[in-house]
Write a protein that holds these residues in place. Structure first.
Motif, PDB file in Angstrom:
ATOM      1  N   PHE A 123      -3.994  -4.175  11.892  1.00  0.00           N
ATOM      2  CA  PHE A 123      -2.979  -3.208  12.278  1.00  0.00           C
ATOM      3  C   PHE A 123      -2.381  -2.476  11.074  1.00  0.00           C
ATOM      4  N   GLY A 124      -1.949  -3.198  10.053  1.00  0.00           N
ATOM      5  CA  GLY A 124      -1.328  -2.572   8.888  1.00  0.00           C
ATOM      6  C   GLY A 124      -2.307  -2.130   7.829  1.00  0.00           C
ATOM      7  N   LEU A 125      -3.605  -2.351   8.039  1.00  0.00           N
ATOM      8  CA  LEU A 125      -4.615  -2.032   7.033  1.00  0.00           C
ATOM      9  C   LEU A 125      -5.309  -0.698   7.291  1.00  0.00           C
ATOM     10  N   LEU A 126      -5.533  -0.376   8.561  1.00  0.00           N
ATOM     11  CA  LEU A 126      -6.385   0.771   8.874  1.00  0.00           C
ATOM     12  C   LEU A 126      -5.800   2.099   8.389  1.00  0.00           C
ATOM     13  N   GLY A 127      -4.472   2.188   8.367  1.00  0.00           N
ATOM     14  CA  GLY A 127      -3.860   3.434   7.915  1.00  0.00           C
ATOM     15  C   GLY A 127      -4.219   3.782   6.484  1.00  0.00           C
ATOM     16  N   GLU A 153       3.125  -6.360  -3.904  1.00  0.00           N
ATOM     17  CA  GLU A 153       3.568  -5.005  -3.621  1.00  0.00           C
ATOM     18  C   GLU A 153       4.024  -4.286  -4.887  1.00  0.00           C
ATOM     19  N   VAL A 154       4.816  -4.985  -5.700  1.00  0.00           N
ATOM     20  CA  VAL A 154       5.278  -4.364  -6.947  1.00  0.00           C
ATOM     21  C   VAL A 154       4.095  -4.061  -7.862  1.00  0.00           C
ATOM     22  N   SER A 155       3.145  -4.975  -7.944  1.00  0.00           N
ATOM     23  CA  SER A 155       1.972  -4.746  -8.794  1.00  0.00           C
ATOM     24  C   SER A 155       1.158  -3.559  -8.305  1.00  0.00           C
ATOM     25  N   LEU A 156       0.952  -3.489  -6.975  1.00  0.00           N
ATOM     26  CA  LEU A 156       0.217  -2.355  -6.425  1.00  0.00           C
ATOM     27  C   LEU A 156       0.963  -1.048  -6.658  1.00  0.00           C
ATOM     28  N   SER A 157       2.278  -1.116  -6.544  1.00  0.00           N
ATOM     29  CA  SER A 157       3.075   0.084  -6.761  1.00  0.00           C
ATOM     30  C   SER A 157       2.893   0.608  -8.176  1.00  0.00           C
ATOM     31  N   ARG A 158       2.967  -0.312  -9.139  1.00  0.00           N
ATOM     32  CA  ARG A 158       2.802   0.100 -10.530  1.00  0.00           C
ATOM     33  C   ARG A 158       1.395   0.634 -10.794  1.00  0.00           C
ATOM     34  N   ALA A 159       0.403  -0.031 -10.231  1.00  0.00           N
ATOM     35  CA  ALA A 159      -0.978   0.408 -10.441  1.00  0.00           C
ATOM     36  C   ALA A 159      -1.212   1.786  -9.822  1.00  0.00           C
ATOM     37  N   ALA A 187      -4.993   4.959  -2.701  1.00  0.00           N
ATOM     38  CA  ALA A 187      -5.131   4.445  -1.334  1.00  0.00           C
ATOM     39  C   ALA A 187      -6.358   3.545  -1.214  1.00  0.00           C
ATOM     40  N   LEU A 188      -7.435   3.918  -1.867  1.00  0.00           N
ATOM     41  CA  LEU A 188      -8.638   3.081  -1.855  1.00  0.00           C
ATOM     42  C   LEU A 188      -8.371   1.737  -2.519  1.00  0.00           C
ATOM     43  N   MET A 189      -7.668   1.772  -3.642  1.00  0.00           N
ATOM     44  CA  MET A 189      -7.333   0.523  -4.326  1.00  0.00           C
ATOM     45  C   MET A 189      -6.485  -0.381  -3.434  1.00  0.00           C
ATOM     46  N   ILE A 190      -5.462   0.179  -2.798  1.00  0.00           N
ATOM     47  CA  ILE A 190      -4.595  -0.621  -1.936  1.00  0.00           C
ATOM     48  C   ILE A 190      -5.385  -1.174  -0.757  1.00  0.00           C
ATOM     49  N   HIS A 204       0.835  -1.185   0.000  1.00  0.00           N
ATOM     50  CA  HIS A 204       0.000   0.000   0.000  1.00  0.00           C
ATOM     51  C   HIS A 204       0.867   1.231   0.000  1.00  0.00           C
ATOM     52  N   GLY A 205       1.838   1.242   0.891  1.00  0.00           N
ATOM     53  CA  GLY A 205       2.674   2.407   0.929  1.00  0.00           C
ATOM     54  C   GLY A 205       3.267   2.627  -0.400  1.00  0.00           C
ATOM     55  N   GLU A 206       3.677   1.544  -1.006  1.00  0.00           N
ATOM     56  CA  GLU A 206       4.268   1.646  -2.311  1.00  0.00           C
ATOM     57  C   GLU A 206       3.345   2.327  -3.281  1.00  0.00           C
ATOM     58  N   ARG A 207       2.101   1.966  -3.115  1.00  0.00           N
ATOM     59  CA  ARG A 207       1.160   2.552  -4.033  1.00  0.00           C
ATOM     60  C   ARG A 207       1.209   4.064  -3.990  1.00  0.00           C
TER      61      ARG A 207
END
Length: 812
Positions: free
Chosen positions: A535-539, A174-180, A446-449, A6-9
């Motif tokens: 924990f890592g999703l709510l942000g 992660e790489v796919s989300l980053s590219r998207a 952010a919504l997509m991630i 997600h962060g990557e995104r």
């Protein structure tokens, strides 16, 4: 992994430099490249330090240090390359060495080694996509190397066991989300750049067109004050003292060969006014000057006032009947005021014909072009007072919007404010639009991630660990609540709208409630672990809700979220060092990364302003280049049009090869004066341009003492300007050579227009060059010209047939 993907995104939403032609995309990519390097180095440093703590407890600190220190050194060199770029090969080698060393350090990091390595490599494979944005193949290759290094470290730390598939799949996601995410945000930035470029191009074209009109007006005013005035005086006089003529003709040639307008320096108006000629022709004007200098103003208004005063002094010499005038100039407020007064015979300004260009073009028109004003106070027997006023302040002298107003309206001197220029506009609208597009793209990413992580990973964790939740239904309700929040936000964002404040506040409250429910219904020792899906999703859910708010709001949410989990852990007792290190790694990799992404999104506000300013500077440069090219080309074309007739006359008069005592020379000057007057009338905004241009020629002829009758039959129609030139030119030739009487007739039909003139050739025969010129130009414009002579009488008819449209030929 979910966090990093997600962060990557958020970084992904950055743009790729090679594909980012607009200022917004370029700056977005530049920002994300620098941000990516710094983020990777920060996460590597923090997580590596926590890993060394675990390695110290396991007794493997020396080996771990021997691998991590070179990795940190590679990070430091990458940071240094932001200021002093490295060649591609060494930079790629540093990044490859970094991921290999991190992967090989896994066997020596003790408890939590897999989490530490996954955190660092997860950030690395994400940031590589942006650090190498212009070379995506390299970024993907480094991501693959990072996955392979993680798998190798996993094998070395657990001999006899193969690498775990979950971390590898996580990195792929992660790489796919980053590219998207990169594509989403970059597409928004690109759309904003294209929209801004389109609007800027429209403004640029309008500015260039307005500047060309202003240049044309200035050129015509110069032509009126120089060549037209000189030729008219020559055509009217005989037996005069022509000693002044050669110098005047050479000065006219010099004025016509220079490009008017577009000056950018400052001048001393007081010094300019000291150079005003004392009238034109053999008669002079004694000027009593009272100028309070220095009067420093931009050269555009300064030259406009100087040229206007010069023309006004010439008018005093010609028309006032007196030889004394007073010139005053002073600074008033932030501007300047110049007055020229005489006690001559005076006139009625409102009665001045629009085709008398001395006042309307050379005096009033020039000042309106530069944003100033001219007022003319005069009445018969009471003298004349002309006042020029130029206010101080930023003005765009290139883009006035002045039409061919009537002479009376121009003589009133009402200043007309020039329209805003694209090069002078503050980029506020562009900044707002770009900022909105970037923030909307960040929210969509952010919504997509959030949705990918929630349904791709968190759902599996929730269903697989129902037995560890106390009670399980609370965790399930919390999950459903997040889905509802995302659905409501998606309803607004996917429709291109902002999330309403009430929805934002309700959503953030719901996400915080989910954080509390999940923390208090899970054992403290399991928080931030594999069973903690929230924990890592709510942000990421909070990010799309708060992306358009100040960064401190998002940071406050993350602080509350971490604080709730920390409270649960502390209520259960102090955790062990290893457990604290593991929780620290999870917090840095999840919450810390999310916070850094929030900071990045916050940078979009300032980045949009910078991009807007950069785009404005680039657009100003493009506009200036276009202005220079177009005005230079227009000037060459204008001068080329004069080289056939006007320039040879001035050259001959200036160098003595043509004599003003020669009757043929005076007739040629009369013809050229009529042509120039027709040119002045060409830009007037009137209902019948053809008749207006003919009247301009007739007025010149009447000033020679010729009686001209003008008759119009039929209903006027539209005639292209090129055709009007060829219809009027033969008439101007005949009128310019006539010295007794002439008759001009315009006949309109439904498909044609014919202009005829009956006069006499006072020189006993038309100049062959005039006949050839008229025939050649008429053929080009599809205008037929018939010339009939009978003794000294001449009858010329020019006709134009309106082209028949194909639709009109179709059978009915």
């Amino acid at each position: 992994m979910r966090h990093w993907g997600h962060g990557e995104r958020a970084k992904g939403d950055a743009a790729t430099p090679e594909e980012a032609p607009g200022a917004g995309e370029r700056l977005l990519v530049r920002t994300l490249v620098r941000y990516g390097v710094r983020l990777r180095c920060t996460v590597a440093g923090v997580c590596g330090a926590l890993g060394l703590v675990s390695a110290g407890e396991a007794g493997t600190a020396p080996a771990a240090t021997g691998l991590l220190l070179p990795a940190f050194l590679a990070c430091g060199l990458c940071l240094r390359s932001l200021r002093r770029p490295l060649p591609l090969a060494p930079r790629g080698a540093l990044d490859a060495a970094f991921v290999l060393l991190i992967g090989l350090s896994q066997p020596f990091l003790g408890d939590g080694a897999d989490l530490t390595v996954e955190a660092i490599l997860g950030i690395a494979v994400i940031t590589f996509q942006h650090e190498w944005a212009t070379r995506p193949a390299v970024g993907l290759a480094l991501a693959g190397l990072g996955a392979a290094a993680g798998a190798l470290g996993d094998v070395l730390s657990s001999p006899g066991h193969g690498p775990e598939a979950a971390p590898l799949v996580a990195m792929l996601v992660e790489v796919s989300l980053s590219r998207a995410a990169l594509g989403i945000v970059r597409s928004r930035a690109g759309a904003a750049d294209r929209s801004a470029a389109s609007r800027a191009a429209s403004r640029r074209e309008a500015d260039v067109a307005a500047a060309r009109r202003a240049s044309e007006r200035e050129y015509l005013a110069t032509l009126h004050d120089t060549a037209a005035a000189t030729l008219l005086m020559v055509s009217q006089g005989d037996g005069r003292d022509w000693s002044w003529l050669p110098m005047r003709a050479r000065q006219d040639l010099e004025a016509l060969s220079t490009l008017p307008g577009f000056e950018t320096e400052n001048v001393d108006l007081a010094a300019l006014l000291g150079c005003v000629p004392q009238g034109g022709g053999p008669a002079g004007v004694r000027l009593e000057s009272r100028v309070d200098g220095p009067l420093t103003i931009p050269s555009g208004p300064g030259l406009a006032i100087f040229n206007g005063v010069r023309e006004a002094v010439t008018n005093v010499a010609r028309h006032s009947g007196v030889r004394d005038a007073e010139l005053r100039a002073w600074r008033e407020g932030g501007g300047v005021v110049v007055e020229l007064s005489d006690a001559g015979r005076g006139f009625v300004p409102e009665a001045v014909s629009a085709r008398r260009r001395g006042l309307s073009g050379s005096v009033v028109g020039r000042m309106r072009t530069v944003g100033g004003s001219v007022s003319i106070a005069s009445r018969p027997g009471a003298g004349t007072l002309v006042r020029w006023r130029w206010p101080d302040g930023p003005r765009d002298v290139r883009t006035p919007d002045i039409d061919g107003a009537s002479g009376a309206r121009q003589a009133e001197g009402a200043a007309e404010s020039p329209p805003r220029s694209a090069t002078g506009l503050p980029p506020t609208a562009v900044v707002r639009f770009l900022r909105g597009q970037l923030l909307h793209g960040a929210q969509l990413a952010a919504l997509m991630i959030s949705l990918v992580a929630q349904f791709g990973m968190s759902l599996g964790q929730l269903t697989a660990n129902q037995g560890v939740y106390r009670p399980a239904w609370a965790q399930t309700a919390a999950y459903v609540c997040l889905v509802a929040v995302a659905a409501v936000a998606a309803f607004h964002l996917l429709r291109g709208r902002r999330i309403p404040p009430v929805v934002r506040r309700s959503g953030v409250s719901a996400v915080l409630a989910v954080s509390a429910v999940c923390a208090f219904t899970l054992a403290p020792e399991r928080l931030t672990g594999a069973q903690d899906w929230a924990f890592g999703l709510l942000g990421w859910h909070a990010l799309y809700l708060l992306a358009d708010r100040p960064v401190r709001t998002f940071a406050a949410f993350l602080g509350a979220h971490v604080g709730i989990n920390l409270l649960v852990v502390l209520l259960a007792g102090a955790p062990t060092v290893a457990r604290s290190a593991a929780m620290g790694v999870a917090t840095v990799s999840d919450i810390g990364f999310q916070l850094s992404v929030g900071v990045l999104v916050g940078l979009f506000h300032g980045m949009a302003s910078t991009a807007g300013a950069e785009a404005a500077r680039a657009e100003e440069m493009r506009t200036r280049e276009r202005l220079h090219e177009e005005t230079q080309r227009d000037h060459r074309e204008r001068y080329r049009a004069l080289t056939a007739t006007t320039v040879p006359l001035l050259v001959g008069l200036g160098h003595g090869t043509l004599s003003p005592h020669d009757k043929a020379v005076r007739l040629r000057c009369g013809v050229e004066a009529a042509r120039l007057r027709r040119l002045f009338a060409e830009g007037d905004a009137v209902s019948d341009p053809l008749l207006n241009e003919l009247r301009a020629c007739v007025e010149v002829t009447e000033r020679q003492g010729v009686t001209v009758s003008l008759a119009v039959r039929g209903r006027p129609g539209e005639v292209p300007v090129e055709v009007r030139r060829e219809l009027v030119d033969p008439v101007a030739v005949v009128l310019g050579r006539t010295r007794s009487t002439a008759r001009v007739t315009v006949v309109w039909t439904s498909r044609a227009v014919h202009v005829s003139v009956v006069g006499e050739d006072d020189d006993g025969g038309c100049d062959p060059t005039e006949v050839a010129r008229a025939r050649g130009r008429a053929a080009d414009a599809e205008v037929t010209v018939v010339r009939t002579t009978h003794g000294s009488d001449v009858w010329v008819t020019a006709g134009w047939q309106r082209p028949v449209r194909v639709r009109e030929l179709a059978p009915t």
